[in-house]
Design a protein around this motif. Structure first.
Motif, PDB file in Angstrom:
ATOM      1  N   MET A 243       0.735  -1.030   0.015  1.00 42.68           N
ATOM      2  CA  MET A 243       0.051  -0.094  -0.016  1.00 42.68           C
ATOM      3  C   MET A 243       0.640   1.254   0.066  1.00 42.68           C
ATOM      4  O   MET A 243       0.456   2.202  -0.584  1.00 42.68           O
ATOM      5  CB  MET A 243      -0.852   0.053   1.281  1.00 42.68           C
ATOM      6  CG  MET A 243      -2.165  -0.756   0.956  1.00 42.68           C
ATOM      7  SD  MET A 243      -3.362  -0.173  -0.121  1.00 42.68           S
ATOM      8  CE  MET A 243      -4.213  -1.415  -0.413  1.00 42.68           C
ATOM      9  N   THR A 244       1.982   1.145   0.500  1.00 40.60           N
ATOM     10  CA  THR A 244       3.026   2.471   0.637  1.00 40.60           C
ATOM     11  C   THR A 244       3.882   2.539  -0.360  1.00 40.60           C
ATOM     12  O   THR A 244       4.826   3.556  -0.404  1.00 40.60           O
ATOM     13  CB  THR A 244       3.392   2.401   2.167  1.00 40.60           C
ATOM     14  OG1 THR A 244       4.415   1.477   2.152  1.00 40.60           O
ATOM     15  CG2 THR A 244       2.479   2.512   3.308  1.00 40.60           C
ATOM     16  N   GLU A 245       3.957   1.696  -1.375  1.00 47.71           N
ATOM     17  CA  GLU A 245       4.986   1.720  -2.374  1.00 47.71           C
ATOM     18  C   GLU A 245       4.972   2.981  -3.359  1.00 47.71           C
ATOM     19  O   GLU A 245       3.766   3.473  -3.106  1.00 47.71           O
ATOM     20  CB  GLU A 245       4.964   0.488  -3.174  1.00 47.71           C
ATOM     21  CG  GLU A 245       4.264   0.410  -4.283  1.00 47.71           C
ATOM     22  CD  GLU A 245       2.771  -0.127  -3.992  1.00 47.71           C
ATOM     23  OE1 GLU A 245       2.091  -0.558  -4.766  1.00 47.71           O
ATOM     24  OE2 GLU A 245       2.425  -0.119  -2.806  1.00 47.71           O
ATOM     25  N   LYS A 246       5.977   3.512  -3.576  1.00 44.29           N
ATOM     26  CA  LYS A 246       5.943   4.679  -4.439  1.00 44.29           C
ATOM     27  C   LYS A 246       5.049   4.406  -5.765  1.00 44.29           C
ATOM     28  O   LYS A 246       5.332   3.597  -6.751  1.00 44.29           O
ATOM     29  CB  LYS A 246       7.223   4.821  -5.166  1.00 44.29           C
ATOM     30  CG  LYS A 246       7.652   6.083  -5.975  1.00 44.29           C
ATOM     31  CD  LYS A 246       7.513   7.441  -5.215  1.00 44.29           C
ATOM     32  CE  LYS A 246       7.783   8.414  -6.382  1.00 44.29           C
ATOM     33  NZ  LYS A 246       7.437   9.755  -5.632  1.00 44.29           N
ATOM     34  N   ARG A 247       4.100   5.328  -5.701  1.00 43.67           N
ATOM     35  CA  ARG A 247       3.340   5.158  -6.874  1.00 43.67           C
ATOM     36  C   ARG A 247       2.973   6.534  -7.660  1.00 43.67           C
ATOM     37  O   ARG A 247       3.277   7.577  -6.755  1.00 43.67           O
ATOM     38  CB  ARG A 247       1.682   4.713  -6.561  1.00 43.67           C
ATOM     39  CG  ARG A 247       1.538   3.271  -6.382  1.00 43.67           C
ATOM     40  CD  ARG A 247       0.266   3.105  -5.776  1.00 43.67           C
ATOM     41  NE  ARG A 247      -0.799   3.310  -6.608  1.00 43.67           N
ATOM     42  CZ  ARG A 247      -1.997   2.951  -6.159  1.00 43.67           C
ATOM     43  NH1 ARG A 247      -2.326   2.778  -5.098  1.00 43.67           N
ATOM     44  NH2 ARG A 247      -3.253   2.802  -6.921  1.00 43.67           N
TER      45      ARG A 247
ATOM     46  N   THR B 294       9.098   6.346   6.835  1.00 41.85           N
ATOM     47  CA  THR B 294       9.058   7.765   7.166  1.00 41.85           C
ATOM     48  C   THR B 294       8.847   8.700   6.049  1.00 41.85           C
ATOM     49  O   THR B 294       9.238   9.818   5.791  1.00 41.85           O
ATOM     50  CB  THR B 294      10.175   8.231   7.960  1.00 41.85           C
ATOM     51  OG1 THR B 294      11.449   7.736   7.072  1.00 41.85           O
ATOM     52  CG2 THR B 294      10.323   7.785   9.279  1.00 41.85           C
ATOM     53  N   LYS B 295       8.460   7.947   4.767  1.00 37.54           N
ATOM     54  CA  LYS B 295       8.198   8.541   3.451  1.00 37.54           C
ATOM     55  C   LYS B 295       7.522   9.765   3.584  1.00 37.54           C
ATOM     56  O   LYS B 295       6.211   9.445   4.266  1.00 37.54           O
ATOM     57  CB  LYS B 295       8.108   7.857   2.311  1.00 37.54           C
ATOM     58  CG  LYS B 295       8.321   8.429   0.896  1.00 37.54           C
ATOM     59  CD  LYS B 295       8.401   7.503  -0.085  1.00 37.54           C
ATOM     60  CE  LYS B 295       6.995   6.552  -0.222  1.00 37.54           C
ATOM     61  NZ  LYS B 295       5.987   7.537  -0.858  1.00 37.54           N
ATOM     62  N   THR B 296       7.463  10.880   3.076  1.00 34.29           N
ATOM     63  CA  THR B 296       6.563  12.079   3.257  1.00 34.29           C
ATOM     64  C   THR B 296       5.360  11.640   2.083  1.00 34.29           C
ATOM     65  O   THR B 296       5.679  11.491   1.018  1.00 34.29           O
ATOM     66  CB  THR B 296       7.333  13.330   3.045  1.00 34.29           C
ATOM     67  OG1 THR B 296       8.116  13.558   3.852  1.00 34.29           O
ATOM     68  CG2 THR B 296       6.160  14.471   3.071  1.00 34.29           C
TER      69      THR B 296
ATOM     70  N   ILE C  31       3.185  14.904   6.643  1.00 34.10           N
ATOM     71  CA  ILE C  31       2.361  13.779   7.050  1.00 34.10           C
ATOM     72  C   ILE C  31       3.090  12.446   6.124  1.00 34.10           C
ATOM     73  O   ILE C  31       3.425  12.627   5.073  1.00 34.10           O
ATOM     74  CB  ILE C  31       0.939  13.771   6.516  1.00 34.10           C
ATOM     75  CG1 ILE C  31       0.155  14.844   7.388  1.00 34.10           C
ATOM     76  CG2 ILE C  31       0.272  12.195   7.103  1.00 34.10           C
ATOM     77  CD1 ILE C  31      -0.993  15.059   7.133  1.00 34.10           C
ATOM     78  N   HIS C  32       3.632  11.768   7.018  1.00 27.60           N
ATOM     79  CA  HIS C  32       4.398  10.472   6.468  1.00 27.60           C
ATOM     80  C   HIS C  32       3.401   9.431   5.904  1.00 27.60           C
ATOM     81  O   HIS C  32       2.113   9.088   6.583  1.00 27.60           O
ATOM     82  CB  HIS C  32       5.218   9.876   7.437  1.00 27.60           C
ATOM     83  CG  HIS C  32       6.275  10.815   8.068  1.00 27.60           C
ATOM     84  ND1 HIS C  32       7.053  11.351   7.283  1.00 27.60           N
ATOM     85  CD2 HIS C  32       6.683  11.412   9.230  1.00 27.60           C
ATOM     86  CE1 HIS C  32       7.831  12.109   7.808  1.00 27.60           C
ATOM     87  NE2 HIS C  32       7.539  12.416   9.036  1.00 27.60           N
ATOM     88  N   ALA C  33       3.932   8.592   5.082  1.00 25.71           N
ATOM     89  CA  ALA C  33       3.130   7.629   4.594  1.00 25.71           C
ATOM     90  C   ALA C  33       2.792   6.465   5.508  1.00 25.71           C
ATOM     91  O   ALA C  33       3.684   6.390   6.491  1.00 25.71           O
ATOM     92  CB  ALA C  33       3.911   6.840   3.412  1.00 25.71           C
ATOM     93  N   GLY C  34       1.762   5.975   5.868  1.00 29.46           N
ATOM     94  CA  GLY C  34       1.197   4.946   6.826  1.00 29.46           C
ATOM     95  C   GLY C  34       1.211   5.520   8.066  1.00 29.46           C
ATOM     96  O   GLY C  34       0.854   4.705   9.050  1.00 29.46           O
ATOM     97  N   GLU C  35       1.194   6.773   8.079  1.00 28.96           N
ATOM     98  CA  GLU C  35       0.574   7.627   9.307  1.00 28.96           C
ATOM     99  C   GLU C  35      -0.898   7.616   9.578  1.00 28.96           C
ATOM    100  O   GLU C  35      -1.710   7.540   8.798  1.00 28.96           O
ATOM    101  CB  GLU C  35       1.076   8.931   9.296  1.00 28.96           C
ATOM    102  CG  GLU C  35       2.557   9.245  10.416  1.00 28.96           C
ATOM    103  CD  GLU C  35       2.623  10.799  10.577  1.00 28.96           C
ATOM    104  OE1 GLU C  35       2.412  11.198  11.666  1.00 28.96           O
ATOM    105  OE2 GLU C  35       2.752  11.381   9.672  1.00 28.96           O
TER     106      GLU C  35
ATOM    107  N   ASP D 119      -3.238  -0.045  10.077  1.00 33.25           N
ATOM    108  CA  ASP D 119      -2.168  -1.389  10.410  1.00 33.25           C
ATOM    109  C   ASP D 119      -1.787  -1.937   9.192  1.00 33.25           C
ATOM    110  O   ASP D 119      -0.699  -2.351   9.072  1.00 33.25           O
ATOM    111  CB  ASP D 119      -2.977  -2.284  11.117  1.00 33.25           C
ATOM    112  CG  ASP D 119      -2.983  -1.811  12.814  1.00 33.25           C
ATOM    113  OD1 ASP D 119      -2.309  -0.901  12.988  1.00 33.25           O
ATOM    114  OD2 ASP D 119      -3.939  -2.395  13.285  1.00 33.25           O
ATOM    115  N   ILE D 120      -2.440  -1.743   7.979  1.00 31.15           N
ATOM    116  CA  ILE D 120      -2.073  -2.587   6.882  1.00 31.15           C
ATOM    117  C   ILE D 120      -1.363  -1.434   5.973  1.00 31.15           C
ATOM    118  O   ILE D 120      -1.148  -1.680   4.669  1.00 31.15           O
ATOM    119  CB  ILE D 120      -3.034  -3.239   5.929  1.00 31.15           C
ATOM    120  CG1 ILE D 120      -4.153  -2.305   5.654  1.00 31.15           C
ATOM    121  CG2 ILE D 120      -3.595  -4.552   6.739  1.00 31.15           C
ATOM    122  CD1 ILE D 120      -5.446  -3.092   4.722  1.00 31.15           C
ATOM    123  N   GLY D 121      -0.954  -0.216   6.489  1.00 27.05           N
ATOM    124  CA  GLY D 121      -0.330   0.617   5.815  1.00 27.05           C
ATOM    125  C   GLY D 121      -0.818   1.867   5.146  1.00 27.05           C
ATOM    126  O   GLY D 121      -0.165   2.492   4.353  1.00 27.05           O
TER     127      GLY D 121
END
Lengths: 329, 220
Positions: free
Chosen positions: A1-5, B3-5, B30-34, B190-192
């Motif tokens: 879900m968080t991979e770079k898109r 911690t990617k924005t 805001i970071h990814a997955g926050e 929780d799943i990102g």
């Protein structure tokens, strides 16, 4: 879900990208067709009112077109409307009449000739007038043999002088007593039909505009009723094309079904006319038959009406989409 | 956790055509997955902030960046595709009342032209997740407010978005239900999935133990 898109347009660069895209496209078309047909089906009253309005608007130019076409067929070369009659002298026999018919036929202006013998003429006269008893009192048949000429309209020339000239030539045959020409009316009819054609075109244009407005208005109301839905679909990522699609199909169906309905109306009207018209043409000794709507005209009407529906819907939807680019919740 | 924005606000101002100033010089990352809560009094600009991210509004000044790209660089025709990455949840779930629960949730998938069998699978999975697996054939009017809200959530997540934006999702609900729904959001987190929730329910927000962003009303 968080991979770079990528920010937008996630496009998998696979080799079957095209296949996937066309499948998506097909799915969406199918959806829009299903949906738009269901809308029509579940809103029968508004759908029928619109369809009837379209049908009536289309049936007028269609029936005028059919009428003009029918009248035009009268003036065509191949239509055997007897327009010149040679009344032969009483002494001329049937055999001589046949010979003369053959001779006249060799003239360049003549398409065909037929001989109406005096016996035949008498029979016809009896059949039509019912004056058989009166004729019997005369003892012998007073009618002459007649050669009926169907001229080639295009070769005959159009002026009165041309007609006069042709008539004079026919009179030079010694068997001929009198020449009766019924061509002027055809030539006038042609001129009138040219005007009629223009009138049909104008009426058709006006009523096509009507259809456009009727469809446009119906679709506009439909949009009005579904504003919420459009807002929500936009919010979850619907493209304008996606939003537009079911409305376009809606317009297409209205046009197409309206076209069908108008053909039905015109065909019923023609059925109503066919008997008296055929009787009339029989009285004139013509083998003219009232032609119905042929396949070409049918397809033309359906194409035009479906096209008008589509364009009407397009105008309505685009106007709305322009006005509502930003959603305000 | 990465911690990617994912979302960045750079000196964002928003003034509505009515003259009301909703946001003044907002800077945030805001970071990814926050999972983040946005609180503040009504009129402090919570909704506006979410709308700017979903491109339902444009900033008057400044830039909103997603994955480092300013949203102002997005062309009109790219917006629908961008929005498909976002699950937006309103206080009023904006369901379509002439369609049943299944069809409401299926809408985002229909829009992306997914085949019918996949749609069935995904919609049922999403409805199971929010506890409505048995109500697929119901119509919105037959549901309680909490159930409707959960249909809205199912519709927002069915397309597997990378971001969930929720504007007062528990505003109309009793506390127990509100807690339940927050818990559902936490599961997605929780799943990102990045989750942003605007809420004025301080008690509830505190209990979730996540980062909290407080917006103050601007007086100028």
């Amino acid at each position: 879900m968080t991979e770079k898109r990528p920010l937008a347009k996630p496009r998998p660069a696979t080799s079957n990208n095209f296949g996937r895209k066309s499948r998506v496209w097909l799915n969406q078309q199918k959806q829009a067709i299903d949906f738009s047909l269901k809308r029509l089906w579940f809103n029968p009253i508004s759908a029928w009112i619109t369809l009837i309005a379209i049908a009536l608007a289309l049936s007028l130019p269609t029936s005028m077109h059919v009428l003009v076409k029918n009248l035009q067929s009268l003036t065509h070369n191949n239509q055997s409307v007897p327009t010149i009659s040679l009344f032969l002298k009483p002494k001329v026999t049937e055999q001589q009449a046949n010979d003369l018919a053959e001779l006249v036929k060799s003239q360049p202006e003549v398409l065909s000739t037929t001989v109406v013998t005096r016996d035949q003429a008498l029979q016809d006269f009896n059949k039509i007038s019912g004056l058989a008893d009166t004729l019997k009192t005369l003892g012998e048949n007073p009618l002459p043999n007649i050669v009926v000429i169907t001229p080639k309209m295009n070769d005959l020339g159009v002026t009165d002088a041309d007609l006069e000239d042709f008539s004079k030539r026919l009179k030079t045959y010694k068997e001929v007593e009198d020449v009766q020409i019924d061509i002027e009316w055809i030539q006038r009819l042609r001129a009138i039909l040219q005007i009629a054609e223009r009138i049909v075109a104008v009426v058709a244009a006006l009523l096509a505009t009507t259809v456009l407005l009727v469809v446009g208005n119906t679709i506009r109301l439909d949009i009005e009723n579904r504003k919420d839905e459009i807002r929500v679909t936009r919010l979850i990522g619907a493209t304008n094309r996606y939003i537009r699609r079911p409305f376009l199909y809606g317009g297409l169906w209205l046009g197409l079904f309206g076209g069908f309905l108008s053909l039905l109306v015109v065909n019923i009207a023609l059925l109503f006319l066919v008997d008296p018209v055929n009787k009339l043409s029989m009285l004139y000794g013509s083998d003219f038959n009232l032609g119905g709507i042929d396949l070409t005209t049918t397809l033309e009407v359906l194409t035009v009406s479906a096209g008008l529906g589509l364009v009407g819907a397009w105008l309505a939807v685009n106007r709305y989409l322009w006005e509502s680019e930003v959603i305000n919740d | 956790m990465t911690t990617k924005t994912i979302i960045e606000f750079r000196q964002v101002h928003k003034r509505y055509p009515t003259g009301q100033l909703a946001l003044y010089n907002v800077n945030l990352t805001i970071h990814a997955g926050e999972m983040i809560f946005i609180t503040g009094n009504s009129g402090a600009g919570k909704s506006t902030l979410l709308k700017l991210i979903a491109l339902l509004e444009n900033p008057s000044k400044g830039d909103v960046l997603i994955d480092g790209t300013p949203l102002s660089h997005l062309q009109a025709r790219q917006i629908p595709n961008y929005r498909r990455r976002i699950g937006f949840i309103f206080q009023d779930p904006h369901l379509l009342y002439d369609r049943n629960v299944f069809d409401n949730v299926a809408m985002p998938l229909l829009i992306s032209g997914m085949p019918a069998t996949d749609i069935t699978r995904r919609v049922n999975a999403a409805l199971d997740k929010v506890g409505l697996g048995k109500k697929t054939k119901s119509y919105p009017l037959m549901l309680s407010a909490g159930e409707r809200q959960r249909v809205g959530i199912a519709r927002a997540v069915v397309n597997r978005p990378t971001m969930i934006l929720a504007d007062e999702p528990t505003g109309n609900l009793d506390p127990e239900l509100a807690q339940d729904i927050m818990h559902t959001f936490a599961q997605f987190n929780d799943i990102g999935v990045t989750v942003l929730i605007a809420s004025h329910d301080h008690g509830l927000v505190e209990r979730m133990k996540k980062r909290i962003l407080v917006l103050q009303r601007v007086e100028l």
